[in-house]
Design an enzyme around this catalytic site. Structure first.
Site, PDB file in Angstrom:
ATOM      1  N   ASN A 136       0.833  -1.214   0.000  1.00 42.25           N
ATOM      2  CA  ASN A 136       0.000   0.000   0.000  1.00 42.25           C
ATOM      3  C   ASN A 136       0.865   1.260   0.000  1.00 42.25           C
ATOM      4  O   ASN A 136       0.365   2.355   0.207  1.00 42.25           O
ATOM      5  CB  ASN A 136      -0.951  -0.013   1.200  1.00 42.25           C
ATOM      6  CG  ASN A 136      -0.186  -0.066   2.530  1.00 42.25           C
ATOM      7  OD1 ASN A 136       1.043  -0.060   2.542  1.00 42.25           O
ATOM      8  ND2 ASN A 136      -0.919  -0.115   3.619  1.00 42.25           N
ATOM      9  N   GLU A 143       1.611   4.172   7.550  1.00 39.48           N
ATOM     10  CA  GLU A 143       0.568   3.634   6.670  1.00 39.48           C
ATOM     11  C   GLU A 143      -0.143   4.789   5.966  1.00 39.48           C
ATOM     12  O   GLU A 143      -0.019   5.942   6.382  1.00 39.48           O
ATOM     13  CB  GLU A 143      -0.445   2.836   7.512  1.00 39.48           C
ATOM     14  CG  GLU A 143       0.139   1.631   8.231  1.00 39.48           C
ATOM     15  CD  GLU A 143       0.476   0.465   7.289  1.00 39.48           C
ATOM     16  OE1 GLU A 143       0.135   0.519   6.090  1.00 39.48           O
ATOM     17  OE2 GLU A 143       1.111  -0.490   7.761  1.00 39.48           O
TER      18      GLU A 143
END
Ligand code: F6R
Length: 241
Positions: A136, A143
């Site tokens: 991702n 993140e």
């Protein structure tokens, strides 16, 4: 950005190890920013080989790792400290006192992050930071988010990360729920960034990170703003660039 395309994982590992070696040779007391994960394992193995052949001396080298799980002892086989000991530190002549990984057992993880930022500052910053990349676009434990987190901070792991990690632990209860990670600013202040990527499954995210818009939704995309990035990947990972 400089891109080195390697034929396969072995060549990629050798190329990345060559770049780290150059730092160690040119500046024996350099500060290496290190990463865990499966991608750099071959690179560490190569460095150990060259050390055993007498080509490298780590006696003055300093290191700072990107991240660590909150709650795991350094001796836990899933801790990042354990990974670094078994993949590199135990096999070369680096002074243990010169190796830094956030302390997973710190009573106050927020205070530990502040201490870690000071460690990086006291070392005079990072000469070269090794980064792997998540599917991702995560770098360290940064993140996809609404905004870029700046310095070392505590992150709550997502449900999917906890579930994915469960296979490495005796039970899901034992899986850490939090981690500490260098932030985007700490990473971006490194004087050089060495990104290592391998495998076809990384091709899409490599393309998004390096040719798409710069956005905290793809944390690695910020690397487009860094003046000295070296991307070393095998052909499969670089196939969509
Ligand atoms: C490791 C780290 C992670 C990994 C990333 C890629 O310290 O912070 O961001 O670099 O998850 O992992 P691999 O190399 O296993 O694909």
């Amino acid at each position: 950005m400089k891109i080195y395309a390697a034929n396969d994982y072995k060549q990629m590992s050798r190329q990345a190890a060559n770049i780290l070696s150059a730092h160690v040779i040119l500046k024996p007391d350099c500060v290496l920013g290190l990463a865990t994960g499966s991608t750099p394992i071959g690179m560490y193995k190569q460095l150990v080989d060259w050390y055993n052949k007498g080509d490298l001396d780590f006696s003055q080298v300093k290191s700072v790792n990107l991240d660590e799980y909150v709650g795991l002892a350094p001796t836990h086989d899933q801790s990042y400290r354990y990974f670094m000991q078994t993949n590199l530190f135990d096999h070369v002549n680096i002074d243990p006192a010169n190796t830094n990984v956030p302390n997973g057992l710190a009573e106050d993880p927020e205070a530990e992050c502040r201490r870690y930022n000071q460690v990086i500052r006291d070392l005079g910053g990072i000469d070269v930071q090794v980064l792997g990349m998540g599917h991702n676009g995560h770098i360290g434990f940064n993140e996809p988010e609404e905004a870029f987190e700046l310095e070392t901070h505590v992150v709550n792991l997502t449900e999917s990360t906890i579930r994915a990690n469960a296979r490495f632990f005796a039970s899901e209860d034992e899986v850490p729920k939090k981690a500490m990670t260098m932030g985007i600013k700490s990473i971006m202040q490194a004087r050089q960034i060495l990104v290592v990527v391998s495998g076809e499954d990384k091709a899409d995210i490599v393309k998004r990170a390096f040719t798409g818009p710069v956005t905290p939704n793809v944390p690695a995309s910020i690397l487009q703003m860094h003046p000295n990035v070296v991307l070393v990947g095998d052909k499969a990972a670089l196939s969509k660039l």
